[in-house]
Design an enzyme around this catalytic site. Structure first.
Site, mmCIF file in Angstrom:
data_model
loop_
_atom_site.group_PDB
_atom_site.id
_atom_site.type_symbol
_atom_site.label_atom_id
_atom_site.label_comp_id
_atom_site.label_asym_id
_atom_site.label_seq_id
_atom_site.Cartn_x
_atom_site.Cartn_y
_atom_site.Cartn_z
ATOM 1 N N GLY A 131 0.835 -1.195 0.000
ATOM 2 C CA GLY A 131 0.000 0.000 0.000
ATOM 3 C C GLY A 131 0.866 1.239 0.000
ATOM 4 O O GLY A 131 2.010 1.205 0.482
ATOM 5 N N GLN A 165 2.934 10.037 1.003
ATOM 6 C CA GLN A 165 4.229 9.346 1.080
ATOM 7 C C GLN A 165 5.122 9.661 -0.113
ATOM 8 O O GLN A 165 6.318 9.379 -0.085
ATOM 9 C CB GLN A 165 4.027 7.830 1.176
ATOM 10 C CG GLN A 165 3.405 7.396 2.491
ATOM 11 C CD GLN A 165 3.278 5.902 2.559
ATOM 12 O OE1 GLN A 165 2.313 5.329 2.093
ATOM 13 N NE2 GLN A 165 4.288 5.245 3.116
ATOM 14 N N CYS A 206 5.723 0.044 7.188
ATOM 15 C CA CYS A 206 5.354 1.180 6.340
ATOM 16 C C CYS A 206 6.559 1.529 5.471
ATOM 17 O O CYS A 206 7.695 1.521 5.965
ATOM 18 C CB CYS A 206 4.995 2.368 7.232
ATOM 19 S SG CYS A 206 4.550 3.854 6.323
ATOM 20 N N LEU A 207 6.311 1.838 4.206
ATOM 21 C CA LEU A 207 7.413 2.183 3.303
ATOM 22 C C LEU A 207 8.110 3.475 3.750
ATOM 23 O O LEU A 207 9.234 3.735 3.350
ATOM 24 C CB LEU A 207 6.912 2.309 1.864
ATOM 25 C CG LEU A 207 6.420 0.990 1.226
ATOM 26 C CD1 LEU A 207 5.883 1.245 -0.176
ATOM 27 C CD2 LEU A 207 7.513 -0.059 1.198
ATOM 28 N N HIS A 238 -4.488 1.414 7.471
ATOM 29 C CA HIS A 238 -3.159 2.041 7.491
ATOM 30 C C HIS A 238 -3.076 3.168 6.457
ATOM 31 O O HIS A 238 -2.651 4.282 6.781
ATOM 32 C CB HIS A 238 -2.116 0.951 7.205
ATOM 33 C CG HIS A 238 -0.705 1.431 7.154
ATOM 34 N ND1 HIS A 238 0.259 1.002 8.032
ATOM 35 C CD2 HIS A 238 -0.077 2.298 6.305
ATOM 36 C CE1 HIS A 238 1.414 1.593 7.737
ATOM 37 N NE2 HIS A 238 1.237 2.377 6.688
ATOM 38 N N GLU A 239 -3.499 2.888 5.231
ATOM 39 C CA GLU A 239 -3.354 3.876 4.148
ATOM 40 C C GLU A 239 -4.300 5.067 4.321
ATOM 41 O O GLU A 239 -3.907 6.203 4.069
ATOM 42 C CB GLU A 239 -3.569 3.214 2.774
ATOM 43 C CG GLU A 239 -2.583 2.109 2.430
ATOM 44 C CD GLU A 239 -1.120 2.452 2.650
ATOM 45 O OE1 GLU A 239 -0.738 3.630 2.523
ATOM 46 O OE2 GLU A 239 -0.353 1.525 2.981
ATOM 47 N N HIS A 251 -2.933 7.562 6.682
ATOM 48 C CA HIS A 251 -1.882 8.422 6.116
ATOM 49 C C HIS A 251 -2.479 9.736 5.593
ATOM 50 O O HIS A 251 -1.832 10.780 5.629
ATOM 51 C CB HIS A 251 -1.189 7.723 4.941
ATOM 52 C CG HIS A 251 0.019 6.907 5.314
ATOM 53 N ND1 HIS A 251 1.118 7.440 5.937
ATOM 54 C CD2 HIS A 251 0.313 5.590 5.100
ATOM 55 C CE1 HIS A 251 2.035 6.482 6.106
ATOM 56 N NE2 HIS A 251 1.561 5.356 5.618
HETATM 57 NI NI NI Z 1 2.469 3.523 5.527
#
Ligand code: NI
Length: 160
Positions: free
Chosen positions: A46, A51, A88-89, A130-131, A134
């Site tokens: 995701g 991000q 998380c990226l 999660h997304e 963000h």
């Molecule tokens: Ni994330």
């Protein structure tokens, strides 16, 4: 399509509230394509627009080979509970235990600005939570139970 730079935790852009998308434009279409490419390149499941430094309510998710674009997502319903590792990226090499709903019903627009409803469980439900967070400037670290675990070292140890 092109790879975009993933912003790392500590970057203020990750703490901001994103704006709703009012209309699809070639620029936004390009952004969505780039987000998928960037997510797959980083082996993520995701990615949210902030991000990559864009404060728009857009996220892309692919947990099982089915790509989803969620524009202006709204979580309508949740139930149950799942507790597990989450990463998380924007925080490479670290994971933490997070409890999320096990079922999520979300309303969003697709890349053609058509509304759809998605019902998800397990990993997909976790990714949606999660997304979408963000988009309100919330990182998963605010939910982590206990300490963050460094997974980079573990990976390097088992690599060869
Ligand atoms: Ni994330």
């Amino acid at each position: 399509m092109a790879l975009r730079t993933i912003r790392i935790m500590g970057d203020k852009v990750l703490e901001k509230k994103c704006k709703e998308v009012k209309a699809m434009t070639p620029r936004t279409k390009q952004l969505i394509g780039d987000m998928f490419e960037t997510m797959y390149d980083a082996c993520g499941v995701g990615l949210a627009a902030p991000q990559v430094g864009i404060l728009k309510r857009i996220c892309v998710i692919d947990t099982d080979g089915t790509p989803y674009v969620l524009i202006n997502p709204v979580i309508l319903e949740t139930s149950g509970e799942q507790t597990g590792n989450e990463g998380c990226l924007s925080l490479p090499g670290q994971m933490g235990v997070v409890t999320r709903p096990n079922y999520v019903k979300v309303k969003a627009l697709n890349e053609n600005m058509e509304e759809y409803v998605l019902e998800a469980t397990e990993l997909l439900a976790r990714a949606i939570c999660h997304e979408t967070e963000h988009l309100d400037g919330i990182m998963f670290t605010s939910h982590v139970e206990g300490d963050l675990i460094d997974v980079t070292e573990e990976y390097e140890e088992t690599e060869d």
